[in-house]
Every structure is written in C-alpha cells, then in structure tokens.
Scaffold this active site. Structure first.
Site, short mmCIF file in Angstrom:
data_model
loop_
_atom_site.label_atom_id
_atom_site.label_comp_id
_atom_site.label_asym_id
_atom_site.label_seq_id
_atom_site.Cartn_x
_atom_site.Cartn_y
_atom_site.Cartn_z
N PHE A 1 0.98 -1.17 0.10
CA PHE A 1 -0.33 -0.15 0.14
C PHE A 1 0.83 1.36 -0.19
CE2 PHE A 1 -4.55 0.65 1.15
CZ PHE A 1 -5.14 -0.42 0.54
N GLN B 1 -7.54 14.69 3.68
CA GLN B 1 -6.97 13.69 2.57
C GLN B 1 -7.82 13.40 1.34
OE1 GLN B 1 -6.35 9.30 3.09
NE2 GLN B 1 -4.40 10.01 3.24
N HIS C 1 -7.92 11.34 -2.21
CA HIS C 1 -7.54 10.03 -2.71
C HIS C 1 -7.25 10.29 -4.00
CE1 HIS C 1 -7.24 5.69 -3.81
NE2 HIS C 1 -7.48 5.40 -2.22
N LEU D 1 -14.56 5.40 -5.25
CA LEU D 1 -13.14 5.01 -4.91
C LEU D 1 -12.53 3.78 -5.80
CD1 LEU D 1 -10.76 5.59 -2.95
CD2 LEU D 1 -11.86 3.52 -1.93
N GLU E 1 -6.69 1.76 -3.45
CA GLU E 1 -5.13 1.82 -3.61
C GLU E 1 -4.71 0.54 -3.51
OE1 GLU E 1 -3.26 5.04 -0.95
OE2 GLU E 1 -2.06 3.28 -0.23
N ARG F 1 -0.76 9.06 -0.10
CA ARG F 1 -1.76 9.67 -1.12
C ARG F 1 -1.44 11.01 -1.44
NH1 ARG F 1 -6.59 6.44 2.12
NH2 ARG F 1 -5.86 4.19 1.07
N HIS G 1 -11.32 12.18 0.66
CA HIS G 1 -11.41 10.71 1.22
C HIS G 1 -11.49 10.58 2.41
CE1 HIS G 1 -11.41 6.35 0.85
NE2 HIS G 1 -10.03 6.38 1.37
N ARG H 1 -2.82 10.50 6.20
CA ARG H 1 -2.90 9.01 6.69
C ARG H 1 -2.39 8.09 5.70
NH1 ARG H 1 -6.99 4.89 5.94
NH2 ARG H 1 -8.09 6.43 4.51
C1 LIG Z 1 -15.00 4.23 0.09
C2 LIG Z 1 -14.03 4.30 1.20
C3 LIG Z 1 -12.86 2.98 1.32
C4 LIG Z 1 -12.13 3.17 2.45
N1 LIG Z 1 -11.07 2.19 2.26
C5 LIG Z 1 -10.54 1.86 3.70
C6 LIG Z 1 -9.51 0.84 3.52
O1 LIG Z 1 -9.34 0.13 2.74
N2 LIG Z 1 -8.58 0.97 4.75
C7 LIG Z 1 -8.77 1.66 5.62
O2 LIG Z 1 -7.83 1.56 6.51
N3 LIG Z 1 -9.57 2.75 5.58
C8 LIG Z 1 -10.44 2.87 4.75
N4 LIG Z 1 -11.19 3.80 4.57
C9 LIG Z 1 -11.49 4.72 5.64
C10 LIG Z 1 -12.09 3.87 6.64
O3 LIG Z 1 -13.14 3.09 6.31
C11 LIG Z 1 -12.96 4.78 7.75
O4 LIG Z 1 -12.22 5.70 8.31
C12 LIG Z 1 -13.42 4.18 9.20
O5 LIG Z 1 -14.12 2.81 8.51
C13 LIG Z 1 -14.31 4.82 9.84
O6 LIG Z 1 -15.06 4.05 10.74
P1 LIG Z 1 -16.05 4.71 11.86
O7 LIG Z 1 -16.30 3.72 12.62
O8 LIG Z 1 -15.10 5.68 12.40
O9 LIG Z 1 -17.25 5.39 11.29
P2 LIG Z 1 -18.41 4.88 10.15
O10 LIG Z 1 -18.09 3.30 9.96
O11 LIG Z 1 -18.71 5.78 9.32
O12 LIG Z 1 -19.50 4.96 11.22
C14 LIG Z 1 -20.32 6.06 11.66
C15 LIG Z 1 -21.46 5.52 12.41
O13 LIG Z 1 -22.03 6.74 12.93
C16 LIG Z 1 -23.21 6.85 12.92
N5 LIG Z 1 -23.55 8.09 12.84
C17 LIG Z 1 -23.28 9.06 12.09
N6 LIG Z 1 -23.83 10.39 12.69
C18 LIG Z 1 -24.59 10.05 13.58
C19 LIG Z 1 -25.90 10.64 14.36
N7 LIG Z 1 -26.00 11.95 14.19
N8 LIG Z 1 -26.43 9.86 15.42
C20 LIG Z 1 -26.39 8.71 15.35
N9 LIG Z 1 -25.27 8.01 14.82
C21 LIG Z 1 -24.72 8.66 13.71
C22 LIG Z 1 -23.57 6.18 11.53
O14 LIG Z 1 -24.78 5.46 11.63
C23 LIG Z 1 -22.38 5.05 11.59
O15 LIG Z 1 -22.96 3.90 12.16
C24 LIG Z 1 -12.03 3.98 3.58
C25 LIG Z 1 -13.11 4.85 3.60
C26 LIG Z 1 -13.91 4.95 2.29
C27 LIG Z 1 -14.94 6.35 2.38
#
Ligand SMILES: Cc1cc2nc3c(=O)[nH]c(=O)nc-3n(C[C@H](O)[C@H](O)[C@H](O)COP(=O)(O)OP(=O)(O)OC[C@H]3O[C@@H](n4cnc5c(N)ncnc54)[C@H](O)[C@@H]3O)c2cc1C
Length: 557
Positions: free
Chosen positions: A113, A226, A228, A238, A241, A272, A337, A372
């Site tokens: 990566f 960031q 992407h 997306l 990578e 990135r 991203h 990141r």
């Molecule tokens: C397309 C894409 C691909 C990616 N690929 C990678 C990868 O391969 N490797 C890597 O390390 N990272 C990757 N990332 C980054 C990584 O996926 C995210 O940073 C990470 O999954 C975020 O997890 P989280 O639990 O913080 O948030 P999320 O998984 O987004 O969860 C947020 C939660 O908060 C809840 N929520 C939001 N607002 C409210 C509210 N007002 N009230 C109640 N609930 C709320 C939502 O319902 C959800 O359940 C990627 C990101 C994207 C967008």
C-alpha cells in the site's frame, strides 16, 4: 427517562468495538446509530487493514512509515501504541470470523500500500471493511446491549462541566428524545460530505464532531483533508489503492508513467498526498485526458488477477463508468476521502470534556498527523475503539448517575423545531450544494491565501443563512428534509473550522499544500491546531507534537 452507563453514538467499526469493550467491562451499554449498523461507511472500505505480522516486517517499520506518512505531525507515542496493537487486533478479528484473503501457503495475504516500506495490508479481496463489519456485528450479537437504530444524535447534554447524555431525533417517529449517560463515546465517523467530490457515503456528515464542537470540545488538525488519488472521474466512487498495490499504473495522455517524476523510487505507491498532487499537476499542466482525468491501467495484470483480487473495482468500473478494467484503462481523478482531523483525544479516547470520549474517524488521536496511510484507518477504529470503550467504562463505573431533566428537552430542541414552523427561509439542500462547491473550489488539494479567504467569506455567509433554515416537509415519519437540514447545519460549522485552520497554517505539510508557502516549516508549524468554538467563530490555539524516536526529516518517496 432513558438512561445507560455508556452511550456509544455510531455503529461503524469504531462504535461497535467501543461498545464491545464497555459491555465486557460490565457496563450497561447503548448504541445509537442513524443507520442500520451494517450500512456504516466502514463497510465501504475496500483495500485492507495494516499490521506488521510477517517475519520480514516489523512493528518499528510500521511506526516509521506512519510517522513519515504523517509528515512528522503524528504523535509518536500514540503511533507506537497503535502499531504494537495491530497484530493482536487483526488476529482477534479473524477469531471473530473475518474471512481474510490467503497467500498460497495459507498465511494471511498482504498487499503493498502507499507509503508503506513493506507489503503489510491484510485484506478480504476488495471488501475488507464489509468483512470486518459483518464479523464484528455478529460477534456483538452475542452480547447484551440496547440499540437505538435510526436515531440521530443532534446535541450533547452538558451539565456542571460534564457530559451527561445526548439529545437525538428518533427518525422513525419524528420525536426528539434525551438519553442520559454517565459517559458518551462519539464514533460518528467521517465528514467528507463537506465536499462535493468525495468517496464518502451520503451519511458522512460529521454530526458527532459538530455536536462535540458546539458543546465545547476541542477539535484538532481539522485543516488536514485527505484526497484519494484514484476515484472514478464522473462519480468519485473510490478505486482502492489496492489496485496500485496489485501492480496498477498511472498514465497521462502522453502515455507517460508520470509518477517517475514525482516519486522515482516507489512510483504509484507514494503516499496519497504525493500521488494526488502529481495527478492534479499533470492535469493542470495540460497532460491530462480531454475529460480532465488520468488513466489507471490494470490490463497488464491479467483477467484472473484483476477479477479475483479486485472484484468490487471491476464491478464499479463496469457499472458506473462503462469500463472493463480487464481490457480498458480507468479514467480517474482525486476526490476527498478522509479527515485527519476530528475531536481531539488522548490515546484512550478521552476528550477535554469530562464524560466525553471519541474514536474512529470522528476522533483525532493523532496518529495520522498531516496525512494518513491507507490501511491505517480500519486499524485505528478497532484499536482506539477498544481503548475508548475501556476508558469510558472505567470512568462510568465510579461516575455519578446522569442528571437529565424532561423539562429541558423543549428548550434544547426549539431551534430545530422552529425550522418547521417558518413560512419562509433557506432550503437546506441549496445551502449544502453551495457549501460543497465552495469547499471543492477554494479548499482543495492546492490552497493559497486568496482562495482560502474567499472560501471563508462564502462559508461564513452560508453560516449566516443557515440561521434561517426552513423545513418544508411537515411529516413526522422519516422526515428527510429535517435530517438534511440538521446535517447541513453540522457540516457548515465544520467547514468553517477547516477553512480557518487552513488559512492560519502558512506552510505545506502532508495533505495541506499551500502554493504560497510551499515548504514545510518545522520551526513555526511543528504543532497541532486546536479549535474551540466561540461566538465569533473558531478560536485557534496550538499544542505540541509528541516525539519518541523519530527525528523530522525531509519526506521523499
Ligand atoms: C470508500 C472508502 C474506502 C475506504 N477504504 C479503506 C481501507 O481500505 N482501509 C482503511 O484503513 N480505511 C479505509 N477507509 C477509511 C475507513 O473506512 C474509515 O475511516 C472508517 O471505517 C471509519 O469508521 P468509523 O467507525 O469511525 O465510522 P463509520 O463506519 O462511518 O460509522 C459511523 C457511524 O456513526 C453513525 N452516525 C453518524 N452520525 C450519527 C448521528 N448523528 N447519530 C447517530 N449515529 C450517527 C452512523 O450511523 C454509523 O453507524 C475508506 C473510506 C471510504 C470512504
């Protein structure tokens, strides 16, 4: 009155892992999520999760790569802790049932990566996030907790200098309600929808970060956004990578493999920020394709590899761009991203507000600093999700019962309810579109003083107009118009913090690239930006970066 020891807001990987830790510590836990947990953006993660697990790789190399990738703004003590936890975290997720891709000898397959000195990204084809999320959700299903599904947090309840619960909208009924909590963990994920061109899901609106900011929490390093390098040209979907990790190459319209000019040693696998700037420079200097893209080529990898290792990418390219990556190049261009910034925490999720914790993309620990590395974010959600859950549980064990009064609900929700009784006012989707266009145009990959000032002027004008939001739809059940208004107001608040931080930081570091200050300036700017809300807008101060073993050096790939 609804009450729990620990309320976790967000059911992505960070929220679920935090909840699991707090449940295991014996607390009464509730998860509040505006989406069904499996719809969280974590499920969209494609490429993989980093862990130095093989004999040839080492935790120290992972630490070094992360420190260098952060352009020396990451806190090295937190990064060391993070990388040490990586191996056990991935093994735990495997024991929870995640089916990772395998190498021919049966060990965990790893792909190279960007910015990593060794192939250390463990994956489940190109659906890693979904594989992790499903396994964790199934595991959590064996535990006892309360789920408030389709409830959207709108604000935090702060009393006597302590967070004592949340206010949320039950979207199925249309009612606002209070939930008392000894400790609240924010795990509300990304806020990429502040931009128009983003890989983030529509739900990534930063509600939790905004609610924390409104309640007095300090936000950290918000100017570091960031982009992407490879998102589909038209839709910004997306292209992981992992596609470059598997050997994909980038070409401009002159058929040149242009990364040789920007990162002669590692080419497409530079970090990135470097690859995104390279693509933008190629296009700005006239070497892009007529549609403004560059091409990502996978054809030379062969049908078998492309279709087995990058199944989802094939599907996206075929369905959304009408391109078959087995035989045709994919037109790509950078898109927002990931947010390096968020609610400032220590390495156990604690914020500056007593009783408030944060984890995942909503938090800023800071391990990513100014940029990141791919694969570090999924790992962050699990490592710091667990730590935040443990810390909140320990705090809640001795904290007094929350003090929440029914009578307060009306006053605290009056501003939002007023949106529905106006006969005239601003349409939320118009404000949202204008905000996104402003951030895309003035606060993008390359920044300068004039653009940032203009961006700030426009965002401040939108903030004024947002005081007069109007919700036309009067229905109660699933009122999307109301949700849209709430999310738009949250995002405009965060957009202002991003622009103010970017304007103040007169240097280029990681993803923050100022054409008027093109060099990194360690003497003046080796420090975190801290933003706190005041009546006139974000008040900035700065805090030191933690160092352990790695001296700042020039960053070359
Ligand atoms: C397309 C894409 C691909 C990616 N690929 C990678 C990868 O391969 N490797 C890597 O390390 N990272 C990757 N990332 C980054 C990584 O996926 C995210 O940073 C990470 O999954 C975020 O997890 P989280 O639990 O913080 O948030 P999320 O998984 O987004 O969860 C947020 C939660 O908060 C809840 N929520 C939001 N607002 C409210 C509210 N007002 N009230 C109640 N609930 C709320 C939502 O319902 C959800 O359940 C990627 C990101 C994207 C967008």
């Amino acid at each position: 009155m609804l009450k729990h020891d620990v309320v976790v807001v967000g059911a992505g990987l960070a929220g679920q892992r935090a909840a699991l830790a707090a449940i295991e510590a014996g607390r009464d836990v509730a998860i509040v999520s505006k989406l069904h947990p499996l719809r969280s953006h974590s499920g969209a993660a494609q490429g993989g999760i980093n862990a130095a697990v093989g004999k040839e790789d080492s935790v120290d190399t992972h630490v070094y790569d992360t420190v260098k990738g952060s352009d020396y703004l990451g806190d090295q003590d937190a990064i060391e802790l993070f990388c040490r936890e990586a191996g056990p975290t991935v093994v735990e997720m495997e024991h929870f049932g995640t089916i990772f891709s395998r190498a021919p000898d049966g060990s965990l397959a790893r792909r190279p990566f960007g910015g990593a000195g060794f192939p250390r990204t463990i994956y489940a084809a190109d659906r890693t996030g979904l594989a992790l999320l499903q396994a964790l959700w199934e595991h959590l299903g064996t535990a006892r907790f309360t789920l408030y599904e389709e409830w959207a947090l709108t604000s935090l309840i702060v009393r006597d200098g302590r967070v004592q619960g949340i206010v949320a909208l039950d979207r199925r009924k249309g009612d606002f309600a209070q939930i008392g909590a000894k400790a609240v963990i924010l795990a509300t994920g990304p806020f990429g929808r502040v931009y128009g061109r983003t890989t983030n899901a529509h739900s990534c609106t930063g509600d939790g970060v905004s609610a924390a900011y409104a309640a007095g929490a300090a936000l950290k390093d918000m100017e570091f956004v960031q982009f992407h390098p490879t998102a589909l040209m038209e839709t910004a979907i997306l292209i992981t990578e992992g596609a470059r990790g598997e050997g994909g190459i980038l070409k401009n319209a002159n058929e040149e493999r242009f990364m040789s000019r920007y990162a002669p040693h590692v080419l497409e696998l530079a970090s990135r920020d470097v690859v995104s700037r390279a693509i933008l420079t190629e296009v700005l200097e006239g070497r892009g394709f007529p549609d403004g893209s560059v091409h990502l080529e996978l054809m030379h990898l062969g049908k078998e590899k492309v279709e087995s290792r990058l199944q989802e990418i094939c599907d996206f390219a075929r369905s959304f761009a009408g391109i078959d990556p087995v035989t045709q190049p994919i037109p790509v261009y950078p898109a927002q991203h990931y947010m390096m910034g968020g609610v400032g925490t220590d390495s156990h999720g604690a914020t500056n507000l007593r009783g408030l914790y944060a984890a995942g993309e909503a938090a800023c620990v800071s391990i990513h600093g100014a940029n990141r590395l791919g694969g570090n974010s999924l790992l962050e959600t699990l490592v710091f999700g667990r730590f935040a859950g443990e810390a909140a549980a320990a705090y809640a064990e001795s904290a007094a019962a929350p003090e929440v009064h029914d009578a307060d609900l009306d006053a605290s929700t009056a501003p939002w309810r007023a949106w529905s009784s106006r006969s005239d006012g601003e349409d939320p989707s118009t404000l949202r579109t204008e905000m996104q266009a402003t951030m895309d145009r003035y606060v993008g990959i390359y920044r300068n003083e004039a653009d940032l000032l203009e961006g700030l002027r426009r965002i401040r004008a939108l903030k004024e107009r947002a005081k007069n939001l109007r919700v036309v739809d009067q229905s109660r059940v699933y009122n999307v118009n109301l949700t849209d208004a709430l999310e738009t107001a949250h995002m405009i608040a965060l957009a202002e913090v991003i622009v103010v931080g970017a304007y103040a930081r007169t240097e280029s570091r990681g993803a923050h690239s100022r054409t008027d200050y093109p060099k990194r300036d360690d003497a003046r700017w080796m420090k975190h930006t801290v933003a706190v809300r005041a009546a006139e807008g974000p008040q900035l101060s700065y805090s030191p970066v933690a160092y352990t073993r790695w001296e700042p050096k020039e960053r070359v790939y």
